[in-house]
Design an enzyme around this catalytic site. Structure first.
Site, mmCIF file in Angstrom:
data_model
loop_
_atom_site.group_PDB
_atom_site.id
_atom_site.type_symbol
_atom_site.label_atom_id
_atom_site.label_comp_id
_atom_site.label_asym_id
_atom_site.label_seq_id
_atom_site.Cartn_x
_atom_site.Cartn_y
_atom_site.Cartn_z
ATOM 1 N N SER A 145 -56.428 -33.701 2.966
ATOM 2 C CA SER A 145 -55.113 -33.744 3.610
ATOM 3 C C SER A 145 -55.344 -34.068 5.079
ATOM 4 O O SER A 145 -56.446 -33.835 5.604
ATOM 5 C CB SER A 145 -54.452 -32.364 3.485
ATOM 6 O OG SER A 145 -53.326 -32.258 4.328
ATOM 7 N N TYR A 158 -54.536 -23.105 4.241
ATOM 8 C CA TYR A 158 -54.566 -24.484 3.712
ATOM 9 C C TYR A 158 -55.447 -25.370 4.602
ATOM 10 O O TYR A 158 -56.269 -26.138 4.112
ATOM 11 C CB TYR A 158 -53.136 -25.012 3.643
ATOM 12 C CG TYR A 158 -52.973 -26.362 2.987
ATOM 13 C CD1 TYR A 158 -53.151 -26.527 1.619
ATOM 14 C CD2 TYR A 158 -52.606 -27.483 3.735
ATOM 15 C CE1 TYR A 158 -52.982 -27.770 1.011
ATOM 16 C CE2 TYR A 158 -52.428 -28.727 3.136
ATOM 17 C CZ TYR A 158 -52.612 -28.863 1.772
ATOM 18 O OH TYR A 158 -52.441 -30.093 1.172
HETATM 19 P P1 NDP Z 1 -48.189 -31.181 -6.910
HETATM 20 O O1 NDP Z 1 -47.750 -29.791 -6.696
HETATM 21 O O2 NDP Z 1 -47.216 -32.197 -7.391
HETATM 22 O O3 NDP Z 1 -49.439 -31.207 -7.912
HETATM 23 C C1 NDP Z 1 -50.482 -30.291 -7.815
HETATM 24 C C2 NDP Z 1 -51.388 -30.495 -9.001
HETATM 25 O O4 NDP Z 1 -52.469 -29.557 -8.913
HETATM 26 C C3 NDP Z 1 -50.673 -30.274 -10.308
HETATM 27 O O5 NDP Z 1 -51.065 -31.264 -11.232
HETATM 28 C C4 NDP Z 1 -51.170 -28.913 -10.754
HETATM 29 O O6 NDP Z 1 -51.201 -28.840 -12.154
HETATM 30 C C5 NDP Z 1 -52.576 -28.889 -10.163
HETATM 31 N N1 NDP Z 1 -53.084 -27.543 -9.957
HETATM 32 C C6 NDP Z 1 -52.662 -26.611 -9.069
HETATM 33 N N2 NDP Z 1 -53.370 -25.484 -9.216
HETATM 34 C C7 NDP Z 1 -54.261 -25.709 -10.208
HETATM 35 C C8 NDP Z 1 -55.271 -24.940 -10.830
HETATM 36 N N3 NDP Z 1 -55.523 -23.666 -10.480
HETATM 37 N N4 NDP Z 1 -56.004 -25.500 -11.814
HETATM 38 C C9 NDP Z 1 -55.767 -26.763 -12.208
HETATM 39 N N5 NDP Z 1 -54.832 -27.551 -11.667
HETATM 40 C C10 NDP Z 1 -54.087 -27.019 -10.683
HETATM 41 O O7 NDP Z 1 -48.823 -31.603 -5.550
HETATM 42 P P2 NDP Z 1 -49.413 -32.982 -4.984
HETATM 43 O O8 NDP Z 1 -49.497 -33.998 -6.033
HETATM 44 O O9 NDP Z 1 -48.677 -33.266 -3.746
HETATM 45 O O10 NDP Z 1 -50.878 -32.486 -4.552
HETATM 46 C C11 NDP Z 1 -52.075 -33.069 -5.013
HETATM 47 C C12 NDP Z 1 -53.134 -32.871 -3.953
HETATM 48 O O11 NDP Z 1 -52.742 -33.585 -2.774
HETATM 49 C C13 NDP Z 1 -53.335 -31.420 -3.525
HETATM 50 O O12 NDP Z 1 -54.717 -31.169 -3.364
HETATM 51 C C14 NDP Z 1 -52.631 -31.352 -2.187
HETATM 52 O O13 NDP Z 1 -53.164 -30.368 -1.344
HETATM 53 C C15 NDP Z 1 -52.881 -32.752 -1.660
HETATM 54 N N6 NDP Z 1 -51.961 -33.161 -0.613
HETATM 55 C C16 NDP Z 1 -50.614 -33.269 -0.857
HETATM 56 C C17 NDP Z 1 -49.756 -33.643 0.171
HETATM 57 C C18 NDP Z 1 -48.270 -33.756 -0.017
HETATM 58 O O14 NDP Z 1 -47.546 -33.850 0.986
HETATM 59 N N7 NDP Z 1 -47.752 -33.803 -1.233
HETATM 60 C C19 NDP Z 1 -50.268 -33.954 1.512
HETATM 61 C C20 NDP Z 1 -51.699 -33.798 1.650
HETATM 62 C C21 NDP Z 1 -52.492 -33.430 0.621
HETATM 63 P P3 NDP Z 1 -50.692 -27.567 -13.012
HETATM 64 O O15 NDP Z 1 -49.578 -26.934 -12.247
HETATM 65 O O16 NDP Z 1 -50.327 -28.121 -14.331
HETATM 66 O O17 NDP Z 1 -51.896 -26.693 -13.100
#
Ligand code: NDP
Length: 261
Positions: A145, A158
């Site tokens: 990020s 975070y």
């Molecule tokens: P979402 O909340 O849409 O997706 C998060 C994903 O992570 C889901 O597929 C979820 O799947 C999975 N996840 C969360 N916890 C677990 C766990 N314990 N085990 C397995 N899977 C897990 O968020 P984003 O798509 O936005 O985020 C994706 C990445 O991008 C993250 O690392 C986030 O920090 C990073 N990011 C996002 C930004 C944004 O503004 N959106 C900005 C900067 C970075 P499920 O719930 O099915 O387990």
């Protein structure tokens, strides 16, 4: 790779958190580039729907793996490798984001974020990298990020996790530099996914501002004055995985409209 429409054909890519958001866009991108893709997450139903929706691009399968569970990673990665061959592309994308002032950041919140966003990536890399070394080719891409590159108020856990993920990226890249395995990070700015929706809900609930004002506050971080699209992050990940990106390692590439320079 000019003219090669499927430059990742024969590669097996595993994308954690691939069921939705940025991870689902990355899965689509890697499948379109020819990789056999495994998506993981905690919600098997969602993984099934997403995998089904991507079949027009290539082979995509879902396996439920919670990245905070070391035994689930070990058995899930082994099952994925049995089905589709050694995992030669690992995208550590699974992550959670919770904001809180430092005074209200307790150990439970700290542990929750560190365990998912940093230790999860460490454990997945432990499970996949030896196979890449044996296979003689590999790509690890960590979805960090802009909060991994600079400080952000009300996000100490975070920020610490994402700075840690960039540290892991650099150290592992250095350690693997003598092998044909690269390790990089992409650093999205605020991107149109559930994480931003939840952030907007929190700002509205805690400050009483309108949703439009809350969105304007997030967008103000980005000089392009907009949210990043998941597909834009996925393009950067796909590019890092290409055979021609072999000399790019240890990098943290911001996909954030110029938020950081
Ligand atoms: P979402 O909340 O849409 O997706 C998060 C994903 O992570 C889901 O597929 C979820 O799947 C999975 N996840 C969360 N916890 C677990 C766990 N314990 N085990 C397995 N899977 C897990 O968020 P984003 O798509 O936005 O985020 C994706 C990445 O991008 C993250 O690392 C986030 O920090 C990073 N990011 C996002 C930004 C944004 O503004 N959106 C900005 C900067 C970075 P499920 O719930 O099915 O387990």
């Amino acid at each position: 790779m000019i003219g090669d429409a499927k430059p990742l054909a024969g590669r097996h890519a595993l994308v954690t958190g691939g069921g939705r958001g940025i991870g689902a866009a990355i899965a689509a991108q890697l499948a379109a580039l020819g990789a056999d893709v495994t998506i993981t997450g905690r919600d098997p139903a969602r993984l099934g729907v997403t995998a089904e929706g991507l079949t027009h691009l290539g082979r995509v399968n879902g396996i439920a793996i919670d990245v905070t569970d070391p035994a689930a990673i070990e058995s899930g990665f082994a099952r994925a490798a049995e089905r589709s061959g050694p995992i030669t592309i690992l995208v550590n994308n699974a992550g959670i984001a919770k904001a809180a002032p430092f005074a209200r950041t307790d150990l439970a919140l700290w542990d929750d974020i560190l365990r998912t966003d940093l230790t999860g990536a460490f454990l997945c890399a432990k499970a996949a990298v030896p196979g890449m070394v044996t296979a003689g080719w590999g790509r690890v891409v960590n979805v960090a990020s802009t909060a991994g590159l600079t400080g952000l108020a009300y996000c100490s856990a975070y920020c610490a996790a994402k700075h840690g993920l960039i540290g892991l990226t650099r150290a592992l890249a250095m350690e693997l530099a003598g092998k044909p395995v690269t390790v990089n990070a992409v650093c999205p700015g605020y991107t149109e996914t559930d994480i931003v929706e939840t952030t907007l809900d929190n700002i509205v609930a805690k400050t009483g501002r309108t949703r439009e004002d809350a969105l304007a506050e997030l967008v103000a971080h980005n000089p392009q004055k907009r949210l990043v699209k998941p597909e834009e992050v996925a393009e950067a990940v796909g590019w890092l995985c290409l055979p021609g990106s072999a000399s790019i390692t240890g990098q943290s590439i911001a996909v954030a409209g110029g938020e950081l320079m």
